[in-house]
Design a protein around this motif. Structure first.
Motif: not given
Length: 327
Positions: A84, A88, A157, A165, A168
């Motif tokens: 992440a 992200l 997120q 998103l 991921y």
């Protein structure tokens, strides 16, 4: 062999055998598909089945809890946190380079960050394990660390762009097909090393299954054995999650299936047993995920859950012998 034979592209059985034996084929495309895609994917399935199954067996024995698994220590969540951090965060250029240029599963950057995340969580767990003697409390701490890590990922997120998103989420589905030859060498080395640690700890696991007091009376250094078992489990889980993404069910279910099939709690039998059962089930799941004759490939995480959960429920109901394995 069946896993290598089946796929979206139909290749005659004789050609598959010829490619495996001689490494040659008149069809260059068939040679590429077998050598570069299907064989590495099948070997990856074997490694994942062995590694996650042994990890789950060790965790269930160490904590004497049938619901314990490799993800309960937060190692899988730590790997997700590392991924992440790439996909992200606001550094979209790093994410773009890692995903689009190198591929989601094939990116060394993604693998490095997943390994770093799981390694950081492992360090925290081992530090806490050196101070806490109670296995139940340590298990609860591991679950809380995993929950905290997942909460951080959830915040990322919430503030991420839709395309980030999607990247991921694709990683969280898990994949066996993104491990290339170079990745396979590294994954094989780590998994084999972790399995050797598990085999070396089989006597310690047998003693711990009967309780810490009994283990100490047998001359076992409980603290050191626990650290070795946790380190080996984290090594297996972290490396597999880094290379293949999170793959559920295998770690928690295969040990139960193996105990029911072999009717024993001796880890000298259970460790090779879970490797065999875990390998078979992962290959079957990969065959189902490929949907032979179609272009669609199902996420391996979905297939393992759909196939395995009913099997475990049936075994628990029909052979109510799991409680005796931990008493």
């Amino acid at each position: 062999m069946v896993d290598i034979l089946l796929g979206s592209v139909t290749i005659p059985f004789k050609e598959v055998v010829s490619i495996i034996i001689s490494g040659e084929s008149e069809q260059t495309a068939w040679l590429f598909i077998i050598e570069k895609i299907r064989i590495p994917k099948a070997i990856t399935a074997v490694l994942v089945g062995c590694g996650l199954s042994v990890s789950g067996l060790q965790m269930q024995t160490l904590f004497r809890n049938p619901l314990a698994g490799p993800s309960e220590l937060g190692i899988t969540a730590g790997a997700g946190l590392g991924v992440a951090a790439v996909m992200l965060t606001s550094g979209s250029s790093a994410s773009l380079y890692a995903i689009r240029e190198l591929g989601i599963s094939g990116s060394w950057l993604i693998i490095f960050m997943a390994s770093l995340g799981s390694g950081l969580v492992l360090s925290v767990i081992l530090l806490i394990a050196g101070r806490i003697r109670d296995h139940v409390i340590l298990l609860i701490v591991g679950v809380m660390i995993g929950t905290l890590t997942l909460s951080i990922v959830s915040i990322w997120q919430y503030f991420s762009q839709p395309e980030q998103l999607q990247e991921y989420i694709m990683w969280t589905f898990g994949s066996l097909g993104g491990v290339t030859h170079y990745h396979l060498y590294a994954l094989s080395f780590v998994v084999i090393f972790g399995l050797l640690l598990a085999f070396a700890s089989s006597k310690s696991l047998n003693a711990l299954l009967l309780g810490e007091n009994y283990a100490r009376s047998m001359g076992l250094t409980v603290g050191r054995s626990r650290l070795i078992i946790m380190a080996g489990t984290s090594l297996l889980t972290g490396s597999i999650t880094a290379f293949c993404g999170p793959i559920g069910f295998i770690g928690i279910a295969i040990p139960h299936i193996t105990r029911s099939l072999f009717a024993t709690s001796d880890h000298r039998v259970l460790i090779p047993g879970v490797c065999l059962v875990g390998t078979a089930l992962m290959l079957i799941c990969d065959i189902i995920a490929q949907l032979p004759g179609h272009q669609t490939v199902l996420p391996i995480n979905v297939v393992t859950s759909l196939l395995g959960a009913p099997v475990v429920i049936w075994i628990i109901i029909s052979q109510n012998n799991l409680r005796s394995s931990f008493s």
